[in-house]
Design a protein around this motif. Structure first.
Motif, PDB file in Angstrom:
ATOM      1  N   ALA B 302     -70.255  98.770  46.901  1.00  0.00           N
ATOM      2  CA  ALA B 302     -69.235  99.744  46.508  1.00  0.00           C
ATOM      3  C   ALA B 302     -69.853 100.883  45.700  1.00  0.00           C
ATOM      4  N   GLU B 303     -70.830 100.541  44.893  1.00  0.00           N
ATOM      5  CA  GLU B 303     -71.527 101.527  44.076  1.00  0.00           C
ATOM      6  C   GLU B 303     -72.190 102.589  44.976  1.00  0.00           C
ATOM      7  N   VAL B 304     -72.845 102.137  46.053  1.00  0.00           N
ATOM      8  CA  VAL B 304     -73.497 103.083  46.964  1.00  0.00           C
ATOM      9  C   VAL B 304     -72.441 103.929  47.692  1.00  0.00           C
ATOM     10  N   VAL B 305     -71.334 103.297  48.054  1.00  0.00           N
ATOM     11  CA  VAL B 305     -70.240 104.037  48.701  1.00  0.00           C
ATOM     12  C   VAL B 305     -69.765 105.161  47.781  1.00  0.00           C
ATOM     13  N   ARG B 306     -69.504 104.824  46.519  1.00  0.00           N
ATOM     14  CA  ARG B 306     -68.977 105.815  45.577  1.00  0.00           C
ATOM     15  C   ARG B 306     -69.998 106.911  45.285  1.00  0.00           C
ATOM     16  N   ARG B 307     -71.246 106.504  45.172  1.00  0.00           N
ATOM     17  CA  ARG B 307     -72.287 107.487  44.881  1.00  0.00           C
ATOM     18  C   ARG B 307     -72.348 108.558  45.972  1.00  0.00           C
ATOM     19  N   ASN B 308     -71.961 108.162  47.203  1.00  0.00           N
ATOM     20  CA  ASN B 308     -71.988 109.126  48.296  1.00  0.00           C
ATOM     21  C   ASN B 308     -70.628 109.784  48.534  1.00  0.00           C
ATOM     22  N   GLY B 309     -69.758 109.675  47.554  1.00  0.00           N
ATOM     23  CA  GLY B 309     -68.490 110.393  47.642  1.00  0.00           C
ATOM     24  C   GLY B 309     -67.371 109.647  48.354  1.00  0.00           C
ATOM     25  N   GLY B 310     -67.581 108.373  48.653  1.00  0.00           N
ATOM     26  CA  GLY B 310     -66.559 107.613  49.371  1.00  0.00           C
ATOM     27  C   GLY B 310     -65.717 106.762  48.451  1.00  0.00           C
ATOM     28  N   SER B 311     -64.710 106.131  49.018  1.00  0.00           N
ATOM     29  CA  SER B 311     -63.908 105.199  48.222  1.00  0.00           C
ATOM     30  C   SER B 311     -63.721 103.909  49.014  1.00  0.00           C
ATOM     31  N   VAL B 312     -63.471 102.843  48.277  1.00  0.00           N
ATOM     32  CA  VAL B 312     -63.338 101.530  48.909  1.00  0.00           C
ATOM     33  C   VAL B 312     -61.869 101.203  49.089  1.00  0.00           C
ATOM     34  N   LYS B 313     -61.500 100.816  50.325  1.00  0.00           N
ATOM     35  CA  LYS B 313     -60.090 100.486  50.614  1.00  0.00           C
ATOM     36  C   LYS B 313     -60.002  99.142  51.338  1.00  0.00           C
ATOM     37  N   ASN B 314     -58.802  98.612  51.339  1.00  0.00           N
ATOM     38  CA  ASN B 314     -58.483  97.410  52.138  1.00  0.00           C
ATOM     39  C   ASN B 314     -59.440  96.240  51.917  1.00  0.00           C
ATOM     40  N   ALA B 315     -59.894  96.036  50.679  1.00  0.00           N
ATOM     41  CA  ALA B 315     -60.848  94.942  50.465  1.00  0.00           C
ATOM     42  C   ALA B 315     -60.184  93.590  50.742  1.00  0.00           C
ATOM     43  N   ILE B 316     -60.866  92.774  51.511  1.00  0.00           N
ATOM     44  CA  ILE B 316     -60.353  91.445  51.840  1.00  0.00           C
ATOM     45  C   ILE B 316     -61.385  90.418  51.397  1.00  0.00           C
ATOM     46  N   ALA B 317     -60.935  89.414  50.648  1.00  0.00           N
ATOM     47  CA  ALA B 317     -61.825  88.291  50.343  1.00  0.00           C
ATOM     48  C   ALA B 317     -61.419  87.155  51.274  1.00  0.00           C
ATOM     49  N   TRP B 318     -62.387  86.594  51.999  1.00  0.00           N
ATOM     50  CA  TRP B 318     -62.019  85.556  52.961  1.00  0.00           C
ATOM     51  C   TRP B 318     -62.939  84.348  52.849  1.00  0.00           C
ATOM     52  N   THR B 319     -62.442  83.239  53.334  1.00  0.00           N
ATOM     53  CA  THR B 319     -63.292  82.043  53.386  1.00  0.00           C
ATOM     54  C   THR B 319     -63.455  81.539  54.814  1.00  0.00           C
TER      55      THR B 319
END
Ligand SMILES: Cc1cc2nc3c(=O)[nH]c(=O)nc-3n(C[C@H](O)[C@H](O)[C@H](O)COP(=O)(O)OP(=O)(O)OC[C@H]3O[C@@H](n4cnc5c(N)ncnc54)[C@H](O)[C@@H]3O)c2cc1C
Lengths: 426, 486
Positions: B302-319
């Protein structure tokens, strides 16, 4: 060309010696030399760090050693692409140092990394304990260039991680034992170095419970990268080689882990529960772990390759390939009085080193019996090390397989002169 | 651009083929054959003279022997999803369709392998393994249709092969019916079978070595858990910089796929999955492994995404890979091609590879090349591998457009080569890309490949006119009764 009259400083293995040595520093020069010599009917014997010269059939014709160590440049290392292109004569250790400087590594280990060249490691399809988690040489190679006995440079694959243009020559050359051509360049996938590694060294009173234990580990909550099973004498030898004070004396199962510090610690805790029946558990971490990995990697070569300081070398060694579920029964059937046995149990690979002082006849009887057992369990058994006079009768490369005829035809297609490593493999 | 060639399939050959496989497993009426005139690559077409559907290795052997007796070419076919014309019946002849050899013969999780017949559809194996704690890793986007035999022939990749490796990394052995009718077992269930790694050579042979009738594949442990999310960006540039940034930071996600705005809009129109239609590009990012390490890894991504101007959406934690939101995201990704119909009557998917640091560059070039040729190009691809799939939209009825599509494709692939990449990451050379082989390989490289083909397929009767360009070595031994491939 005849065999040299007296031994010289260029052994070919099996007490034979090269009539001359070529040590080109340029790949075209190397290819030209191969073409010229092959046309004269001279045998061509590629050599890297000379760590595996004893492996294979007896050199069949007089010939020239092709020393690849003059080709040892890093050709291209775009670290941000996680690939590296190197010449074949670079040693594995040197390659790892280059990658280490960028926080990366080749997730592959092989005996005698300081001597073994990367070309030799791939030509012999060498690997170590962590193949269980990190794969085999074939999983890491994406491009290859080799010089053929036709005097040509041939390449396959490329420098990108995914590529299906043309037949997969990188896979074909991996494990080809110098019988197709001289590998001059390889492109490999690199990986980040893990933050931490550790081994859980567990001792057991006997083999009996271990198939069940390995079954549990097969679906462990952890994700081991290595499952090493050692019989008593192998455990002692590995402990000694590592220089660590590890309990030996019984059967040992060493479970290897890699990852972040947090993940490695968490897994060590889980393993403690999963290996409940062990008579002793020792977590080995940090630089101790590095020493133990080294010992587990080098041991199957039995100190032979290494020139084994103070170590009696074993005259005969085997490598069996089995289904993982038949490893325990197989190891159990081997007399620890005669053999040091180490298994990459997750991969079904079992190494045996004949113990010093045991008569070769006794060992040879065992080999015959064990090979039958391996074959009937769907595997095979080869002899990486064997006294020269026994090679013809014992069969170095195992029980014949249905695809060998095709392999010989492949050899003839690429090396029609039959000049490459004659007698050794195909 | 129909190839329009055929051989005279005599009545007696047809009768013998029908006897070999049973009349219910043979097609020869022209209207039935049309379905088999091409695969997913629609630019070249040719109907085979007869299609057979053998149900056993013995039947394959019988068919192959008859083709030898009558000197007729033959071509193996799985589901026909090839995007490179791999199944095109160049020169006509007999098509051997493996879809009725569809049994899963053995699953052994203790020893981590399965044995399947070639017609087993990729996803069937995944389904059969559900709940076992293991899976078959190669997951091409076409996995609900394509066969494992076809995957072996083309060395297929998929979104998750970034971390887990492509088909060749998961094949231990095959049973192969050689073009002369002999059957060989190559490799085996145990690793490290002594001898050359012929299994490694056979994977990716594109049907030119014979007919694969059985495959032994690796089974891989399921991850304990995972995180899947969207990286949403204003521009394609930001997204590709993120991919390069992740790899450079030493992060190897389980999957890293990119969709551009055209693709997102088509998907939304078709299926309404809930992708942000105002985004310039979206990355589908997945990390998996032990739960105890996932938050840390996901945060690093997520840090790399944000550093490049993006945002994180629809995060899913799955098993398990069964959570509805998880299934929806991947269904969307794998339906991408299905949605293209909304944009254009016909399309052509290219398959190039560049070093991952060159992704920003190649995507910019694709935009320029599209503009220059007056073509719309959508992008949905395996970004983590540097494996691009520009989809060129056109109307097949307009010859001028077809020409421009071919020109633009050519230019894109040339650019991949210039970047040090390849013209195919997973779809194969087939008939489509033979002209590029001499650009990637020298005459001695190609001669070695021809020599290898001749080991397996000396008469050139199996899948003629594929992969290796005509004119290298001595491949085109024309035999009577067979027209030379165009
Ligand atoms: C929508 C879509 C998405 C796709 N996504 C991907 C992807 O993500 N990754 C990817 O790698 N590919 C992808 N592809 C391409 C294609 O699905 C793969 O190449 C697949 O492996 C082909 O399988 P198939 O059964 O359809 O084989 P076919 O198309 O029938 O045949 C492909 C080739 O294999 C040969 N062949 C087939 N079966 C055998 C056999 N038993 N023995 C010998 N040769 C044989 C044929 O002669 C031909 O050369 C996609 C295609 C489509 C249409």
């Amino acid at each position: 060309m005849n065999w040299p009259d007296s031994p010289n400083d260029t052994p070919l293995g099996d007490g034979r010696f090269a009539s001359a040595v070529e040590r080109p520093t340029d790949r075209q020069e190397l290819a030209d030399a191969l073409g010229r010599l092959a046309a004269e009917g001279i045998g061509l014997y590629p050599q890297g760090g000379r760590t595996a010269l004893e492996c294979g059939g007896i050199p069949a014709r007089p010939g020239v050693a092709i020393d690849v160590t003059g080709l040892s440049r890093v050709v291209d290392y775009p670290a941000a692409d996680m690939t590296i292109t190197v010449e074949a004569g670079l040693t594995l250790a040197e390659l790892q140092r280059t990658l280490g400087a960028q926080g990366q590594r080749l997730p592959l280990e092989a005996p005698a990394a300081d001597l073994a060249t990367i070309g030799g490691v791939f030509a012999t399809d060498s690997s170590g304990p962590r193949r269980f988690g990190n794969g085999r040489p074939r999983d890491l190679i994406i491009g290859v260039a080799f010089a053929s006995s036709k005097g040509e440079l041939v390449k396959g694959g490329g420098r990108v991680v995914k590529n299906v243009a043309g037949y997969d020559l990188p896979k074909l050359l991996t494990g080809s034992m110098g019988s197709l051509g001289v590998i001059v360049e390889l492109t490999l996938k690199t990986r980040p170095r893990p933050e931490a590694t550790a081994l859980c060294w567990s001792t057991w009173p006997g083999m009996e419970p271990l198939e069940e234990v390995l079954g549990v580990l097969n679906t462990s909550r952890t994700r081991p990268v290595a499952l090493e099973l050692l019989n008593g004498p192998a455990a002692e030898a590995v402990a000694r080689r590592s220089g660590l004070d590890l309990p030996a004396g019984g059967v040992v199962l060493a479970v290897g882990l890699e990852g972040t510090e947090t993940l490695v610690s968490w897994q060590l805790d889980v393993l403690e529960a999963e290996l409940g029946g062990a008579s002793g558990l020792v977590p080995v971490r940090g630089s101790d772990a590095d020493r133990l990995w080294g010992a587990l990697t080098d041991h199957p070569a039995g100190g032979l390759a290494l020139g084994g300081e103070g170590e009696a070398s074993s005259a005969l060694s085997f490598k069996a390939n089995l289904l993982p579920s038949s490893v325990v029964a197989f190891v159990e059937s081997i007399d620890p009085g005669r053999w040091e046995v180490q298994s990459h149990a997750g991969n079904g690979i079992v190494w045996g080193l004949g113990r010093p002082g045991i008569e070769v006849d006794r060992l040879a009887e065992d080999v015959t019996r064990l090979r039958e057992a391996a074959v009937s369990a769907g595997g095979n058994l080869i002899l990486p090390r064997c006294p020269t006079d026994r090679k013809p009768s014992l069969g170095i490369w195992g029980a014949p397989r249905g695809d060998w005829e095709l392999a010989r035809m492949v050899k003839r297609a690429i090396d029609p002169a039959g000049a490459m490593n004659p007698g050794r493999f195909l | 651009m129909a190839v329009a060639q055929s051989v005279d399939i005599s009545e007696s050959l047809r009768a013998e083929l029908a006897r070999a496989v049973g009349p219910e497993n043979l097609l020869h009426h022209r209207d039935e054959l049309v379905v088999y005139e091409c695969d997913g690559y629609v630019i070249e077409k040719n109907v085979p003279d007869v299609v057979v559907f053998p149900t056993s290795t013995e039947q394959v052997v019988a068919v192959v022997r008859l083709c030898n007796t009558y000197d007729v070419p033959f071509v193996p076919r799985g589901a026909g999803t090839s995007l490179a014309g791999g199944t095109l019946a160049v020169g006509g002849g007999v098509m051997i369709c493996l879809t009725r050899m569809k049994r899963i013969l053995e699953i052994n999780t203790r020893d981590r392998y399965a044995v399947v017949e070639p017609g087993v559809v990729n996803v069937w194996l995944t389904r059969a393994l559900a709940g076992s704690g293991f899976h078959y890793a190669p997951d091409p986007s076409s996995q609900t249709a394509c066969t494992i035999g076809g995957n072996v022939a083309t060395n297929s990749g998929g979104p998750h092969t970034l971390k887990y490796g492509v088909t060749v990394n998961h094949v231990r052995g095959v049973e192969l019916v050689l073009p002369d009718g002999r059957v060989v077992e190559i490799g085996g269930k145990a690793e490290d079978t002594p001898g050359l790694d012929l299994a490694g050579l056979v994977v990716g042979n594109e049907g030119t070595f014979g007919v694969v009738t059985k495959v032994i594949v690796n089974l891989t442990r399921d991850p304990e858990a995972g995180r899947t999310f969207l990286g949403v960006f204003e521009s394609v540039d930001q997204a590709t910089e993120t991919v390069s940034g992740l790899i450079a930071a030493g992060i190897v996600p389980a999957a890293l796929e990119m969709l551009d705005t055209l693709m997102i809009q088509a998907l939304e129109e078709a299926f309404g999955f809930g992708f942000p239609t105002d985004a310039g590009a979206v990355l589908i990012i997945e990390v998996d492994g032990l739960e105890a390490g996932l938050e840390h890894e996901a945060e690093a991504v997520a840090e790399v995404v944000r550093r490049n101007g993006g945002s994180v959406k629809n995060a899913i934690a799955w098993t398990t890979r069964k959570e509805p939101e998880y299934v929806a995201i991947w269904k969307a990704r794998k339906s991408a091609f299905g949605a293209i119909g909304r944009l254009s009557p016909t399309f052509c998917t290219q398959d190039g590879v560049v070093p991952r640091t060159k992704l920003p560059h190649i995507l910019r070039r694709i935009t320029e090349i599209g503009a220059k040729n007056g073509l719309r190009i959508a992008n949905v691809f395996h970004a983590g591998d540097g494996n691009i799939h520009p989809i060129l939209l056109f109307d097949e009825r307009d010859p001028a457009q077809v020409r421009r599509v071919l020109d633009a494709s050519h230019e894109i692939l040339e650019e991949c080569i210039a970047c040090g990449g390849s013209v195919t990451g997973e779809h194969g050379i087939g008939v489509e890309k033979m002209e590029f082989m001499p650009r990637l390989f020298s005459p001695s490289d190609l001669a070695a490949m021809v020599a290898l083909r001749e080991v397996f397929n000396p008469q050139g009767r199996c899948s003629p006119g594929k992969m290796l360009p005509i004119g290298v070595g001595c491949i085109e031994r024309k035999s009577p009764g067979r027209h030379a491939p165009a």
